[in-house]
Design an enzyme around this catalytic site. Structure first.
Site, mmCIF file in Angstrom:
data_model
loop_
_atom_site.group_PDB
_atom_site.id
_atom_site.type_symbol
_atom_site.label_atom_id
_atom_site.label_comp_id
_atom_site.label_asym_id
_atom_site.label_seq_id
_atom_site.Cartn_x
_atom_site.Cartn_y
_atom_site.Cartn_z
ATOM 1 N N GLY A 8 -29.917 17.419 -29.182
ATOM 2 C CA GLY A 8 -30.578 15.947 -30.018
ATOM 3 C C GLY A 8 -30.750 16.447 -30.969
ATOM 4 O O GLY A 8 -30.742 17.961 -31.821
ATOM 5 N N GLY A 9 -31.476 15.841 -31.130
ATOM 6 C CA GLY A 9 -31.469 15.612 -33.532
ATOM 7 C C GLY A 9 -32.755 16.209 -33.732
ATOM 8 O O GLY A 9 -34.116 16.222 -32.335
ATOM 9 N N ARG A 37 -36.408 16.802 -33.482
ATOM 10 C CA ARG A 37 -37.776 15.663 -33.208
ATOM 11 C C ARG A 37 -37.623 14.461 -32.159
ATOM 12 O O ARG A 37 -37.582 13.463 -31.585
ATOM 13 C CB ARG A 37 -38.846 14.935 -34.130
ATOM 14 C CG ARG A 37 -39.885 15.674 -34.787
ATOM 15 C CD ARG A 37 -40.598 17.128 -34.365
ATOM 16 N NE ARG A 37 -41.112 17.921 -35.439
ATOM 17 C CZ ARG A 37 -40.650 18.916 -35.559
ATOM 18 N NH1 ARG A 37 -39.661 19.011 -35.145
ATOM 19 N NH2 ARG A 37 -41.276 19.537 -36.708
ATOM 20 N N SER A 38 -36.220 14.780 -31.472
ATOM 21 C CA SER A 38 -35.839 13.927 -30.962
ATOM 22 C C SER A 38 -36.310 13.587 -29.215
ATOM 23 O O SER A 38 -35.843 12.921 -28.282
ATOM 24 C CB SER A 38 -34.100 13.913 -30.314
ATOM 25 O OG SER A 38 -33.884 15.393 -29.760
ATOM 26 N N THR A 76 -36.037 32.527 -29.359
ATOM 27 C CA THR A 76 -35.169 33.150 -29.494
ATOM 28 C C THR A 76 -35.212 33.222 -30.754
ATOM 29 O O THR A 76 -34.415 33.965 -32.393
ATOM 30 C CB THR A 76 -33.894 33.287 -29.708
ATOM 31 O OG1 THR A 76 -33.357 31.866 -30.200
ATOM 32 C CG2 THR A 76 -33.116 33.350 -28.683
ATOM 33 N N HIS A 114 -46.241 24.472 -27.900
ATOM 34 C CA HIS A 114 -45.025 24.480 -27.293
ATOM 35 C C HIS A 114 -45.711 25.724 -25.650
ATOM 36 O O HIS A 114 -45.462 25.175 -24.932
ATOM 37 C CB HIS A 114 -44.337 25.358 -27.080
ATOM 38 C CG HIS A 114 -42.916 24.217 -28.231
ATOM 39 N ND1 HIS A 114 -41.435 24.247 -27.767
ATOM 40 C CD2 HIS A 114 -42.908 23.628 -29.092
ATOM 41 C CE1 HIS A 114 -40.933 23.426 -28.569
ATOM 42 N NE2 HIS A 114 -41.119 22.427 -29.205
#
Length: 347
Positions: A170-171, A173-174, A195, A220
């Site tokens: 996805g792009g 902030r998708s 990573t 996160h």
């Protein structure tokens, strides 16, 4: 939330006793994992607590002094024993879908336990999406008025087990990282493979880019279950070769950026043989991905729909990431595209 059992007793909420004294033949226990009911036929049901502990022996619960009349508040037996397991677990996944993983990790929910996901509301955009998430967690999403049996009359829904590979692309902030994390919330053992570069010190250290990266990493970490193990390593291939249980690899793009830096491909012009060295690292990663025995979910960036890079090294990154995505997708059981928080399966 209220749950009625056999038209004989009603549970008020997880971690509380029944509304009234249970009839003869029923036993109600308040445990750290929620309210547990055993019926006359031996069926064991749990109305799960959203903050069910995932590790260690069960601490002694605190009985509600206002409750009386036949229900007990003894501590449950040690995790992993048959008496500790239940046949049906009702989990309010609107409050905490990670409770499913916690129950499995603690041994309360076994492979034969039917997990019922309830609590769908405006935070999930449709009943179909709620059902999709429940299936990812190996749970059922019962409809209003549906009759459920305890023990269950059918085998619990199957969920993915390793070796199984999922690529989430996805792009920016998708919602791709959130989708990858959502897929693994029902798992009892998860390793988060990071990573990217390690964040710097505090908010006052480094430049604005460093501080933004540190805030992103902290966000996160905060939304991941506490028992998930984090492994920070640029050597993703080595980590995948040792992987067990379930792994969230986040992300392929940051791994590639680091590999390009090690090979000198961010220099203009790059040193001789740099692309050959990078190709060897990509081959190593794809081989480890193919052979990984874990339930593996990886996040990558969909860069082909963005602006044309202004530098030669940026163009190299875009081209190489597109190749790596295709190679990993070819070795994956599932590939999904995240866009605006919605997910599309790429068949």
């Amino acid at each position: 939330m209220r749950v009625t059992v056999d038209d004989a007793l009603t549970l008020r909420e997880p971690g509380a006793g029944p509304v009234s004294a249970p009839p003869s033949g029923y036993t109600v226990e308040v445990t750290p994992y929620g309210t547990r009911v055993e019926g006359p036929g031996g069926g064991r049901l749990l109305l799960a607590s959203p903050d069910a502990p995932a590790d260690g022996p069960a601490p002694s619960p605190r009985p509600d002094p206002q409750d009386a009349g036949g229900w007990t508040a003894e501590a449950a037996s040690a995790p992993g024993t048959p008496a500790h397991q239940v046949d049906v677990a009702i989990v309010d996944v609107g409050a905490s879908p990670a409770a499913i993983g916690a129950l499995r990790r603690a041994g309360v929910a076994a492979t034969t336990t039917a997990v019922l996901a309830v609590g769908g509301d405006h935070r999930v955009h449709s009943p179909a999406e709620f059902d999709r998430r429940a299936r990812l967690w190996g749970a059922s999403a019962p409809f209003d008025g549906q009759e459920q049996w305890c023990p269950p009359s059918a085998w619990p829904p199957e969920r993915a087990h390793g070796p199984h590979r999922v690529l989430v692309t996805g792009g920016a902030r998708s919602g791709k990282s959130a989708e990858a994390e959502t897929r693994l919330l029902g798992e009892p053992e998860v390793t988060y493979l990071a990573t990217g570069p390690r964040p710097g010190g505090g908010e006052d250290d480094g430049d604005e880019g460093d501080r933004a990266w540190a805030r992103r990493v902290a966000l996160h970490r905060a939304r991941r279950p506490s028992w998930w193990k984090t492994e920070e390593s640029p050597d993703a291939a080595a980590a995948l070769r040792e992987a067990r249980g379930a792994v969230l690899f986040d992300c392929v793009g940051t791994w590639l950026a680091g590999a390009m830096e090690s090979c000198g491909l961010w220099q203009e012009p790059p040193p001789s043989g740099a692309e050959d060295e990078l190709a060897a690292r990509v081959d190593e990663l794809v081989e480890a991905w193919r052979r990984c025995p874990a339930y593996l979910v990886a996040v990558t960036n969909e860069v082909g729909s963005g602006v044309v890079p202004a530098t030669a090294s940026g163009g190299l990154f875009r081209d190489w990431l597109g190749r790596v995505n295709q190679l990993l997708a070819a070795e994956s059981e599932e590939v999904v595209l995240a866009a605006a928080g919605r997910v599309v399966e790429l068949r």
